[in-house]
Design a protein around this motif. Structure first.
Motif, PDB file in Angstrom:
ATOM      1  N   ASP A 112     145.859  73.792 121.363  1.00  0.00           N
ATOM      2  CA  ASP A 112     145.228  73.438 119.874  1.00  0.00           C
ATOM      3  C   ASP A 112     144.865  74.594 119.295  1.00  0.00           C
ATOM      4  O   ASP A 112     144.239  75.526 119.803  1.00  0.00           O
ATOM      5  CB  ASP A 112     143.974  72.559 120.173  1.00  0.00           C
ATOM      6  N   ALA A 113     145.064  74.544 117.980  1.00  0.00           N
ATOM      7  CA  ALA A 113     144.713  75.652 117.279  1.00  0.00           C
ATOM      8  C   ALA A 113     143.139  76.008 116.847  1.00  0.00           C
ATOM      9  O   ALA A 113     142.709  77.196 116.918  1.00  0.00           O
ATOM     10  CB  ALA A 113     145.283  75.749 115.618  1.00  0.00           C
ATOM     11  N   GLN A 114     142.519  74.882 116.943  1.00  0.00           N
ATOM     12  CA  GLN A 114     141.012  74.927 116.741  1.00  0.00           C
ATOM     13  C   GLN A 114     140.131  74.126 117.862  1.00  0.00           C
ATOM     14  O   GLN A 114     140.810  73.265 118.307  1.00  0.00           O
ATOM     15  CB  GLN A 114     140.867  74.311 115.450  1.00  0.00           C
ATOM     16  N   ALA A 115     138.946  74.517 118.118  1.00  0.00           N
ATOM     17  CA  ALA A 115     138.218  73.895 118.861  1.00  0.00           C
ATOM     18  C   ALA A 115     137.655  72.774 118.059  1.00  0.00           C
ATOM     19  O   ALA A 115     137.475  72.711 116.985  1.00  0.00           O
ATOM     20  CB  ALA A 115     136.947  74.874 119.477  1.00  0.00           C
ATOM     21  N   ILE A 116     137.346  71.830 118.898  1.00  0.00           N
ATOM     22  CA  ILE A 116     136.760  70.460 118.351  1.00  0.00           C
ATOM     23  C   ILE A 116     135.166  70.350 118.572  1.00  0.00           C
ATOM     24  O   ILE A 116     134.836  70.874 119.601  1.00  0.00           O
ATOM     25  CB  ILE A 116     137.259  69.104 118.701  1.00  0.00           C
ATOM     26  N   ASP A 117     134.590  69.463 118.119  1.00  0.00           N
ATOM     27  CA  ASP A 117     133.214  69.141 118.329  1.00  0.00           C
ATOM     28  C   ASP A 117     133.091  68.336 119.466  1.00  0.00           C
ATOM     29  O   ASP A 117     133.888  67.670 119.756  1.00  0.00           O
ATOM     30  CB  ASP A 117     132.359  68.478 116.890  1.00  0.00           C
ATOM     31  N   ASP A 118     132.080  68.477 120.046  1.00  0.00           N
ATOM     32  CA  ASP A 118     131.263  67.507 121.325  1.00  0.00           C
ATOM     33  C   ASP A 118     130.411  66.761 120.801  1.00  0.00           C
ATOM     34  O   ASP A 118     129.362  67.626 120.091  1.00  0.00           O
ATOM     35  CB  ASP A 118     131.221  68.177 122.642  1.00  0.00           C
ATOM     36  N   HIS A 119     130.031  65.661 121.011  1.00  0.00           N
ATOM     37  CA  HIS A 119     128.589  65.148 120.565  1.00  0.00           C
ATOM     38  C   HIS A 119     127.970  64.836 121.901  1.00  0.00           C
ATOM     39  O   HIS A 119     128.470  64.426 122.957  1.00  0.00           O
ATOM     40  CB  HIS A 119     129.126  63.517 120.104  1.00  0.00           C
ATOM     41  N   VAL A 120     126.766  65.162 121.941  1.00  0.00           N
ATOM     42  CA  VAL A 120     125.608  64.908 123.155  1.00  0.00           C
ATOM     43  C   VAL A 120     125.152  63.422 122.890  1.00  0.00           C
ATOM     44  O   VAL A 120     124.546  63.191 121.865  1.00  0.00           O
ATOM     45  CB  VAL A 120     124.649  65.890 123.057  1.00  0.00           C
ATOM     46  N   LEU A 128     125.243  62.478 128.534  1.00  0.00           N
ATOM     47  CA  LEU A 128     126.786  62.615 128.514  1.00  0.00           C
ATOM     48  C   LEU A 128     127.334  63.606 127.298  1.00  0.00           C
ATOM     49  O   LEU A 128     126.620  63.579 126.429  1.00  0.00           O
ATOM     50  CB  LEU A 128     127.687  61.509 128.931  1.00  0.00           C
ATOM     51  N   ILE A 129     128.591  63.965 127.677  1.00  0.00           N
ATOM     52  CA  ILE A 129     129.066  64.562 126.299  1.00  0.00           C
ATOM     53  C   ILE A 129     130.619  64.005 126.080  1.00  0.00           C
ATOM     54  O   ILE A 129     131.175  63.797 127.005  1.00  0.00           O
ATOM     55  CB  ILE A 129     129.316  66.249 126.463  1.00  0.00           C
ATOM     56  N   VAL A 130     130.778  63.781 124.804  1.00  0.00           N
ATOM     57  CA  VAL A 130     132.064  63.050 124.320  1.00  0.00           C
ATOM     58  C   VAL A 130     132.700  63.712 123.349  1.00  0.00           C
ATOM     59  O   VAL A 130     132.034  64.233 122.180  1.00  0.00           O
ATOM     60  CB  VAL A 130     131.747  61.517 123.945  1.00  0.00           C
ATOM     61  N   GLU A 131     133.966  64.099 123.256  1.00  0.00           N
ATOM     62  CA  GLU A 131     134.736  64.788 122.479  1.00  0.00           C
ATOM     63  C   GLU A 131     134.777  63.984 121.083  1.00  0.00           C
ATOM     64  O   GLU A 131     134.795  62.778 121.195  1.00  0.00           O
ATOM     65  CB  GLU A 131     136.309  64.829 122.894  1.00  0.00           C
ATOM     66  N   SER A 132     134.602  64.655 120.108  1.00  0.00           N
ATOM     67  CA  SER A 132     134.553  64.093 118.739  1.00  0.00           C
ATOM     68  C   SER A 132     135.867  63.248 118.527  1.00  0.00           C
ATOM     69  O   SER A 132     135.728  62.372 117.801  1.00  0.00           O
ATOM     70  CB  SER A 132     134.158  65.013 117.731  1.00  0.00           C
ATOM     71  N   ASP A 133     137.057  63.510 119.114  1.00  0.00           N
ATOM     72  CA  ASP A 133     138.098  62.785 118.810  1.00  0.00           C
ATOM     73  C   ASP A 133     138.608  61.678 119.658  1.00  0.00           C
ATOM     74  O   ASP A 133     139.560  61.309 119.674  1.00  0.00           O
ATOM     75  CB  ASP A 133     139.310  64.001 118.637  1.00  0.00           C
ATOM     76  N   ASN A 134     137.471  61.373 120.499  1.00  0.00           N
ATOM     77  CA  ASN A 134     137.628  60.342 121.309  1.00  0.00           C
ATOM     78  C   ASN A 134     136.930  58.904 121.124  1.00  0.00           C
ATOM     79  O   ASN A 134     135.774  58.629 121.652  1.00  0.00           O
ATOM     80  CB  ASN A 134     137.265  60.884 122.912  1.00  0.00           C
ATOM     81  N   ALA A 135     137.389  58.413 119.822  1.00  0.00           N
ATOM     82  CA  ALA A 135     136.640  57.289 119.137  1.00  0.00           C
ATOM     83  C   ALA A 135     136.623  56.120 120.150  1.00  0.00           C
ATOM     84  O   ALA A 135     135.287  55.625 120.133  1.00  0.00           O
ATOM     85  CB  ALA A 135     137.398  56.729 118.203  1.00  0.00           C
ATOM     86  N   PRO A 136     137.377  55.934 121.041  1.00  0.00           N
ATOM     87  CA  PRO A 136     137.203  54.834 121.967  1.00  0.00           C
ATOM     88  C   PRO A 136     135.894  54.863 122.756  1.00  0.00           C
ATOM     89  O   PRO A 136     135.285  54.107 123.222  1.00  0.00           O
ATOM     90  CB  PRO A 136     138.549  54.559 122.870  1.00  0.00           C
ATOM     91  N   ALA A 137     135.888  56.213 123.490  1.00  0.00           N
ATOM     92  CA  ALA A 137     134.892  56.493 124.208  1.00  0.00           C
ATOM     93  C   ALA A 137     133.493  56.455 123.525  1.00  0.00           C
ATOM     94  O   ALA A 137     132.486  56.100 124.005  1.00  0.00           O
ATOM     95  CB  ALA A 137     134.805  57.992 125.072  1.00  0.00           C
ATOM     96  N   LEU A 138     133.591  56.878 122.493  1.00  0.00           N
ATOM     97  CA  LEU A 138     132.270  56.952 121.633  1.00  0.00           C
ATOM     98  C   LEU A 138     131.759  55.519 121.434  1.00  0.00           C
ATOM     99  O   LEU A 138     130.778  55.218 121.554  1.00  0.00           O
ATOM    100  CB  LEU A 138     132.701  57.655 120.223  1.00  0.00           C
ATOM    101  N   ARG A 139     132.656  54.647 120.899  1.00  0.00           N
ATOM    102  CA  ARG A 139     132.581  53.284 121.029  1.00  0.00           C
ATOM    103  C   ARG A 139     132.037  52.628 121.954  1.00  0.00           C
ATOM    104  O   ARG A 139     130.870  51.836 121.927  1.00  0.00           O
ATOM    105  CB  ARG A 139     133.684  52.216 120.221  1.00  0.00           C
ATOM    106  N   PHE A 190     124.036  53.899 124.588  1.00  0.00           N
ATOM    107  CA  PHE A 190     123.899  55.379 124.519  1.00  0.00           C
ATOM    108  C   PHE A 190     123.933  56.088 123.139  1.00  0.00           C
ATOM    109  O   PHE A 190     124.445  55.137 122.231  1.00  0.00           O
ATOM    110  CB  PHE A 190     125.005  56.399 124.879  1.00  0.00           C
ATOM    111  N   GLU A 191     122.910  56.794 122.584  1.00  0.00           N
ATOM    112  CA  GLU A 191     122.914  57.322 121.281  1.00  0.00           C
ATOM    113  C   GLU A 191     123.246  58.687 121.103  1.00  0.00           C
ATOM    114  O   GLU A 191     122.727  59.407 121.925  1.00  0.00           O
ATOM    115  CB  GLU A 191     121.302  57.102 120.776  1.00  0.00           C
ATOM    116  N   ARG A 192     123.826  58.860 119.743  1.00  0.00           N
ATOM    117  CA  ARG A 192     124.137  60.470 119.774  1.00  0.00           C
ATOM    118  C   ARG A 192     122.980  61.186 119.305  1.00  0.00           C
ATOM    119  O   ARG A 192     122.181  60.653 118.843  1.00  0.00           O
ATOM    120  CB  ARG A 192     124.978  60.610 118.442  1.00  0.00           C
ATOM    121  N   GLU A 193     122.777  62.205 119.984  1.00  0.00           N
ATOM    122  CA  GLU A 193     121.460  63.263 119.826  1.00  0.00           C
ATOM    123  C   GLU A 193     121.940  64.354 119.123  1.00  0.00           C
ATOM    124  O   GLU A 193     121.096  65.112 118.563  1.00  0.00           O
ATOM    125  CB  GLU A 193     120.803  63.537 120.894  1.00  0.00           C
ATOM    126  N   GLY A 194     123.361  64.912 119.146  1.00  0.00           N
ATOM    127  CA  GLY A 194     123.744  66.020 118.507  1.00  0.00           C
ATOM    128  C   GLY A 194     125.046  66.324 118.625  1.00  0.00           C
ATOM    129  O   GLY A 194     125.735  65.568 119.260  1.00  0.00           O
TER     130      GLY A 194
END
Length: 175
Positions: A161-169, A128-139, A146-150
């Motif tokens: 939004d002015a800037q794009a954010i990172d996504d975590h795989v 799955l992919i989770v937005e870097s600013d979605n701390a509750p979902a990451l936890r 699930f482990e972060r792979e990249g």
């Protein structure tokens, strides 16, 4: 009842997973566009008429499920299997729970059910992919194993939004 229907009893409530139907569009749309949900799904806010073709694609894949609680849609998710040499891999996404039901174990029941079903069907990896600013979902996903792979740097950009954010795989692997 749909082919993949499942009835569970958790939290004192009747919960059922089933394939989404065309009749679910209004409820799915309202949940998808909820101000606490829409920032973390793939599309920016839009009118229902613009959502109809997106919803049709979700239905056409026959891998988009709604999760009912006491007869109402409490959440939804998509669980897609890859073909060919990666048919042992599934992607979990387009996942949301009605914010009025947060904290009641719905997400845990829904995702645990999805994991168990996919594993029983021979899936050895769920990603799955989770937005870097979605701390509750990451936890939440980390607690499920699930482990972060990249990181997909500057991958996700919301309207306004002015800037794009990172996504975590993230991935969950079965031995």
């Amino acid at each position: 009842m749909a082919r993949y229907a499942l009835r569970l009893h958790r939290c004192g409530a009747s919960i059922m997973r089933r394939l989404a139907t065309p009749e679910d569009i209004d409820t799915v749309f309202a949940l998808y566009m909820h101000e606490k949900v829409v920032p973390y799904l793939g599309y920016d806010p839009m009118p229902l008429e613009d959502f109809r073709p997106i919803y049709r694609q979700l239905l056409d894949g026959r891998d988009f499920f709604v999760y009912e609680r006491n007869g109402g849609i409490a959440g939804f998710y998509r669980a897609s299997r890859y073909p060919g040499r990666v048919r042992h891999v599934a992607s979990l996404g387009t996942l949301a729970v009605n914010p009025t039901l947060h904290g009641q174990g719905i997400a845990l029941a829904m995702v645990t059910d999805a994991i168990e079903r996919l594993r029983s069907e021979g899936v050895e990896r769920i990603e799955l992919i989770v937005e870097s600013d979605n701390a509750p979902a990451l936890r939440f996903y980390e607690k499920l194993g699930f482990e972060r792979e990249g990181t997909l740097r500057k991958f996700y950009k919301r309207a306004g939004d002015a800037q794009a954010i990172d996504d975590h795989v993230m991935a969950l692997l079965f031995d």
